[in-house]
Scaffold this motif. Structure first.
Motif, PDB file in Angstrom:
ATOM      1  N   GLU A  43      16.587   1.898 -13.911  1.00  0.00           N
ATOM      2  CA  GLU A  43      16.128   0.515 -14.077  1.00  0.00           C
ATOM      3  C   GLU A  43      15.116   0.406 -15.210  1.00  0.00           C
ATOM      4  OE1 GLU A  43      14.658  -0.392 -10.213  1.00  0.00           O
ATOM      5  OE2 GLU A  43      16.642  -0.899  -9.397  1.00  0.00           O
ATOM      6  N   GLN A  44      14.227   1.386 -15.323  1.00  0.00           N
ATOM      7  CA  GLN A  44      13.208   1.371 -16.377  1.00  0.00           C
ATOM      8  C   GLN A  44      13.834   1.524 -17.764  1.00  0.00           C
ATOM      9  OE1 GLN A  44      10.502   4.493 -15.291  1.00  0.00           O
ATOM     10  NE2 GLN A  44       9.738   3.424 -13.471  1.00  0.00           N
ATOM     11  N   ARG A  58      14.921   4.198  -9.981  1.00  0.00           N
ATOM     12  CA  ARG A  58      13.810   3.657 -10.766  1.00  0.00           C
ATOM     13  C   ARG A  58      13.939   4.037 -12.239  1.00  0.00           C
ATOM     14  NH1 ARG A  58      10.919   5.298  -6.166  1.00  0.00           N
ATOM     15  NH2 ARG A  58      10.229   7.214  -7.221  1.00  0.00           N
TER      16      ARG A  58
END
Length: 345
Positions: free
Chosen positions: A231-232, A228
């Motif tokens: 991806e952020q 995550r």
């Protein structure tokens, strides 16, 4: 009398052969890496691993004899990994060991790969000797791409499982994060290298089960959190901040491992602790373990890196000890992807 053995290790992707005696002295150890063959797939392909073992094994046996300046006349038995591991890879080593056993009229013995790691701290050679006061009992943390477990070791064959990862192994977590970050496979070493210039407090990652009352661990949540985070941030920011990301992610894994090792040492009032397995080559983990040992007045033993990663020397040492007390395997011994129920208590 069993004094010296030829050892074969083919449990995963590295092919290794060694000649070891029952004092733990390694006369020779040679290996063939398959990293390049598996890199394009982003992980180990079992069929490719088995095929490459079949190509490399006999030449490595010849090289081991040459390096040790020995012949079959100097060998009293054959030790071979038969569990746990990739079935196809194990079959190559096991069939080779059986064939040589029958051809040379010497016994062979199937060895648990994990037992090899737990006794690897006893190995010695011309460049390395373990501390003279290192002996049973001790608490051991075995960490690799496939296994992450804590043990209380009280003697040969006396391995008490204290706790293990409930999902991903620490080494697998390192490699998956490295792959997601674009560092390739295997990536654990690359994470370690980049982390040396990064800030371990730059990013916040979870430390699952670190305060749990058990000795168990969990790394799947950390892996998901890492995904995550990457991806952020997006590709450009990930590239700009790779050292900090690697340092922060690595610190989360090391925090959990050291906390559990410390907890086990306290519980058993241990005076001796070990790190073993491929991940014990991680420089940050080694430094933190050394700091723990210094603060708690513990004797810490970590094998040289050549005996941390999968190697036949550790298999040979276990084999020499067990065969010296009369243990051998039958010709119908098979491979297993898991350890036997009787291997650990």
């Amino acid at each position: 009398m069993i004094e010296r053995v030829l050892a074969i290790e083919t449990s995963c992707d590295d092919t290794s052969v060694a000649i070891v005696d029952r004092s733990g002295f390694v006369h020779s150890v040679v290996a063939a890496s398959q990293d390049l063959e598996h890199e394009m797939y982003g992980g180990i392909v079992p069929e490719i691993a088995a095929r490459n073992h079949s190509i490399a094994l006999i030449p490595l046996i010849e090289e081991a004899f040459k390096k040790a300046n020995m012949s079959w006349n100097d060998i009293h038995g054959i030790a071979v990994t038969n569990r746990p591991g990739l079935i196809g890879a194990l079959i190559v080593g096991l069939v080779t060991a059986k064939s040589l056993s029958q051809a040379k009229h010497i016994p062979f013995l199937g060895i648990n790969h994990l037992e090899g790691h737990l006794l690897a701290p006893f190995l010695k050679d011309a460049q390395h000797t373990p501390p003279e006061d290192f002996d049973y009992p001790y608490v051991g943390l075995a960490i690799s791409g496939g296994h992450t477990s804590l043990y209380h070791i009280t003697g040969l064959g006396e391995y008490h499982v204290l706790g293990t990862t409930k999902d991903d192994a620490a080494g697998e977590c390192f490699d998956k994060f490295a792959k997601m970050a674009g560092l390739g496979f295997p990536g654990g070493v690359k994470v370690d290298q980049l982390a040396k210039t990064g800030n371990p407090e730059a990013y916040e990652f979870p430390r699952s089960m670190i305060h749990d009352d058990t000795f168990d661990m969990s790394f799947s949540g950390l892996k998901s959190s890492g995904q995550r985070m990457l991806e952020q941030l997006g590709p450009e920011r990930v590239k700009e901040n790779l050292p900090d990301l690697c340092a922060s992610f690595q610190e989360a894994i090391v925090d959990v491992l050291i906390a559990k090792l410390d907890k086990a040492a306290k519980f058993y009032k241990a005076k001796r602790i070990i790190l073993t397995g491929g991940v014990s080559a991680n420089s940050r983990l080694r430094a933190r373990a050394e700091d723990l040992a210094k603060r708690k007045n513990l004797r810490l033993v970590i094998p040289p890196i050549r005996y941390c990663t999968d190697n036949a020397a550790m298999i040979g040492y276990v084999g020499a000890l067990r065969m010296a007390r009369g243990e051998t395997s039958a010709i119908d011994l098979g491979p297993s992807p898991q350890a036997l129920a009787s291997d650990f208590k």
